[in-house]
Design a protein around this motif. Structure first.
Motif, mmCIF file in Angstrom:
data_model
loop_
_atom_site.group_PDB
_atom_site.id
_atom_site.type_symbol
_atom_site.label_atom_id
_atom_site.label_comp_id
_atom_site.label_asym_id
_atom_site.label_seq_id
_atom_site.Cartn_x
_atom_site.Cartn_y
_atom_site.Cartn_z
ATOM 1 N N PRO A 1 -2.997 -11.443 -6.674
ATOM 2 C CA PRO A 1 -4.318 -11.200 -6.107
ATOM 3 C C PRO A 1 -4.209 -10.636 -4.703
ATOM 4 N N VAL A 2 -5.244 -9.956 -4.286
ATOM 5 C CA VAL A 2 -5.446 -9.621 -2.870
ATOM 6 C C VAL A 2 -6.849 -10.097 -2.520
ATOM 7 N N TYR A 3 -6.946 -10.899 -1.469
ATOM 8 C CA TYR A 3 -8.235 -11.442 -1.046
ATOM 9 C C TYR A 3 -8.764 -10.605 0.117
ATOM 10 N N LEU A 4 -9.866 -9.934 -0.131
ATOM 11 C CA LEU A 4 -10.513 -9.110 0.883
ATOM 12 C C LEU A 4 -11.305 -9.998 1.830
ATOM 13 N N ASP A 5 -11.024 -9.890 3.106
ATOM 14 C CA ASP A 5 -11.678 -10.714 4.120
ATOM 15 C C ASP A 5 -12.936 -10.008 4.635
ATOM 16 N N MET A 6 -14.088 -10.664 4.457
ATOM 17 C CA MET A 6 -15.344 -10.129 4.980
ATOM 18 C C MET A 6 -15.972 -11.181 5.890
ATOM 19 N N GLU A 7 -16.072 -10.846 7.154
ATOM 20 C CA GLU A 7 -16.599 -11.789 8.132
ATOM 21 C C GLU A 7 -18.138 -11.845 8.061
ATOM 22 N N PRO A 8 -18.755 -12.790 8.762
ATOM 23 C CA PRO A 8 -20.196 -13.002 8.622
ATOM 24 C C PRO A 8 -21.030 -11.802 9.077
ATOM 25 N N TYR A 9 -22.149 -11.632 8.413
ATOM 26 C CA TYR A 9 -23.111 -10.601 8.798
ATOM 27 C C TYR A 9 -24.489 -11.009 8.280
ATOM 28 N N ASP A 10 -25.507 -10.296 8.701
ATOM 29 C CA ASP A 10 -26.877 -10.600 8.302
ATOM 30 C C ASP A 10 -27.147 -10.032 6.918
ATOM 31 N N ILE A 11 -27.073 -10.887 5.912
ATOM 32 C CA ILE A 11 -27.237 -10.405 4.538
ATOM 33 C C ILE A 11 -28.698 -10.102 4.201
ATOM 34 N N THR A 12 -29.617 -10.466 5.098
ATOM 35 C CA THR A 12 -31.017 -10.090 4.871
ATOM 36 C C THR A 12 -31.291 -8.637 5.270
ATOM 37 N N ASN A 13 -30.325 -8.029 5.951
ATOM 38 C CA ASN A 13 -30.409 -6.606 6.285
ATOM 39 C C ASN A 13 -29.982 -5.825 5.038
ATOM 40 N N LYS A 14 -30.956 -5.339 4.272
ATOM 41 C CA LYS A 14 -30.666 -4.758 2.966
ATOM 42 C C LYS A 14 -29.724 -3.568 3.035
ATOM 43 N N ALA A 15 -29.936 -2.679 3.970
ATOM 44 C CA ALA A 15 -29.074 -1.495 4.068
ATOM 45 C C ALA A 15 -27.639 -1.904 4.355
ATOM 46 N N CYS A 16 -27.478 -2.866 5.229
ATOM 47 C CA CYS A 16 -26.147 -3.358 5.565
ATOM 48 C C CYS A 16 -25.508 -4.043 4.362
ATOM 49 N N ASN A 17 -26.270 -4.894 3.713
ATOM 50 C CA ASN A 17 -25.742 -5.621 2.559
ATOM 51 C C ASN A 17 -25.381 -4.674 1.420
ATOM 52 N N ASP A 18 -26.201 -3.664 1.198
ATOM 53 C CA ASP A 18 -25.903 -2.685 0.151
ATOM 54 C C ASP A 18 -24.594 -1.955 0.442
ATOM 55 N N ALA A 19 -24.361 -1.619 1.710
ATOM 56 C CA ALA A 19 -23.112 -0.947 2.077
ATOM 57 C C ALA A 19 -21.919 -1.853 1.811
ATOM 58 N N VAL A 20 -22.052 -3.130 2.168
ATOM 59 C CA VAL A 20 -20.965 -4.079 1.931
ATOM 60 C C VAL A 20 -20.666 -4.197 0.445
ATOM 61 N N LEU A 21 -21.691 -4.357 -0.368
ATOM 62 C CA LEU A 21 -21.474 -4.498 -1.803
ATOM 63 C C LEU A 21 -20.844 -3.241 -2.409
ATOM 64 N N THR A 22 -21.246 -2.082 -1.916
ATOM 65 C CA THR A 22 -20.632 -0.830 -2.380
ATOM 66 C C THR A 22 -19.145 -0.819 -2.049
ATOM 67 N N TYR A 23 -18.817 -1.191 -0.821
ATOM 68 C CA TYR A 23 -17.419 -1.240 -0.380
ATOM 69 C C TYR A 23 -16.613 -2.246 -1.196
ATOM 70 N N VAL A 24 -17.165 -3.429 -1.384
ATOM 71 C CA VAL A 24 -16.459 -4.488 -2.116
ATOM 72 C C VAL A 24 -16.218 -4.072 -3.560
ATOM 73 N N ARG A 25 -17.229 -3.492 -4.187
ATOM 74 C CA ARG A 25 -17.051 -3.046 -5.574
ATOM 75 C C ARG A 25 -15.963 -1.966 -5.672
ATOM 76 N N SER A 26 -15.970 -1.043 -4.745
ATOM 77 C CA SER A 26 -14.975 0.022 -4.743
ATOM 78 C C SER A 26 -13.575 -0.546 -4.513
ATOM 79 N N PHE A 27 -13.460 -1.463 -3.580
ATOM 80 C CA PHE A 27 -12.175 -2.108 -3.282
ATOM 81 C C PHE A 27 -11.666 -2.855 -4.512
ATOM 82 N N SER A 28 -12.531 -3.657 -5.124
ATOM 83 C CA SER A 28 -12.127 -4.460 -6.279
ATOM 84 C C SER A 28 -11.749 -3.590 -7.475
ATOM 85 N N LYS A 29 -12.545 -2.566 -7.741
ATOM 86 C CA LYS A 29 -12.262 -1.681 -8.869
ATOM 87 C C LYS A 29 -10.920 -0.981 -8.688
#
Length: 275
Positions: free
Chosen positions: A153-181
């Motif tokens: 495994p490789v564990y991707l470290d993501m530090e805290p951020y404001d997940i209620t900020n939709k644009a920010c959260n969407d960018a994070v999820l896009t990055y995480v999905r790309s990294f995992s895939k």
């Protein structure tokens, strides 16, 4: 918290502003979902683990192998990695593995665009997907160079951020999905470290589960050595050896004449395949 993933200043600033793939039935299926891929058997550790900013010397690791901890997390790379790693080499990995240690690879990749502080690498909405590919490719190269084989495994470290900020959260999820895939395409298992109040919560509660990590390591500093009693989300999520819990930080401990400041983890998840 000790400056394990980012500098201490950056981490506390980020945590302060944070808002106060999940696959039912476990992470293994998520890791093995790609057709025609021959996945090595998963190597799992269940017990206590620690993570320290800098990988300790082999002498310290030998002294610390007393039975209390059985696994150690190591920061294999990422532009936001907070500490130098003079000890972390392929020979170190081989040596501590021969002592009986299990290793947990962490990669400190790009951080959220809305996170405060001056991280060396931040994603944007425009580059999140491509950066996920680049960082995952680098993570696999780093892990492989250390002798952590395919199936690790490789564990991707993501530090805290404001997940209620939709644009920010969407960018994070896009990055995480790309990294995992990308990890999975290279036959490495996908893991994720985040905070139960923010970055881990974003993954665990995402409506779209596509390409999310199959193993979740959540930071919840309640001093409970468990991956079940305080699990914040649905009981069917991340089952079958897919959870880690960072439950205590900045614990200054001495064993065999070596003092190390560590974070404590309850572990029931994949570890690196070495040797």
């Amino acid at each position: 918290m000790a400056e394990h993933r980012q500098s201490k200043k950056r981490r506390y600033i980020a945590w302060g502003v944070a808002g106060a793939a999940v696959v039912a039935g476990g992470g293994i299926a998520a890791q093995q979902s790609m057709a025609a891929t021959a996945w090595p058997a998963q190597k799992t550790f269940t017990g206590r683990a620690f993570d320290a900013c800098t990988a300790p010397s082999t002498a310290a690791m030998k002294a610390w192998h007393t039975g209390y901890y059985g696994a150690a997390a190591v920061y294999i790379g990422g532009r936001n990695r907070g500490c130098a790693q003079p000890n972390l080499t392929a020979s170190w990995v081989k040596s501590v593995n021969s002592m009986g240690w299990k290793l947990i690879p962490i990669y400190v990749g790009a951080q959220p665009p809305c996170q405060t502080g001056s991280n060396p690498e931040k994603m944007t909405a425009a580059n999140a997907a491509s950066l996920g590919v680049t960082d995952a490719t680098d993570a696999v190269a780093k892990a492989s160079a250390l002798g952590m084989k395919a199936g690790s495994p490789v564990y991707l470290d993501m530090e805290p951020y404001d997940i209620t900020n939709k644009a920010c959260n969407d960018a994070v999820l896009t990055y995480v999905r790309s990294f995992s895939k990308t990890l999975r395409a290279k036959t490495y298992r996908s893991g994720y470290y985040g905070f139960s109040s923010s970055s881990a919560k974003a993954i665990a509660t995402a409506t779209n589960k596509t390409d999310l990590p199959g193993n979740l390591w959540y930071a919840l500093w309640d001093k409970q050595d468990t991956t079940t009693a305080d699990w914040p989300w649905g009981s069917t999520q991340y089952t079958n050896h897919s959870r880690g819990h960072q439950y205590m930080v900045n614990s200054k401990e001495s064993r065999g004449g070596y003092t190390i400041t560590v974070d404590r983890d309850a572990w029931d998840a994949p570890v690196a395949i070495v040797g």
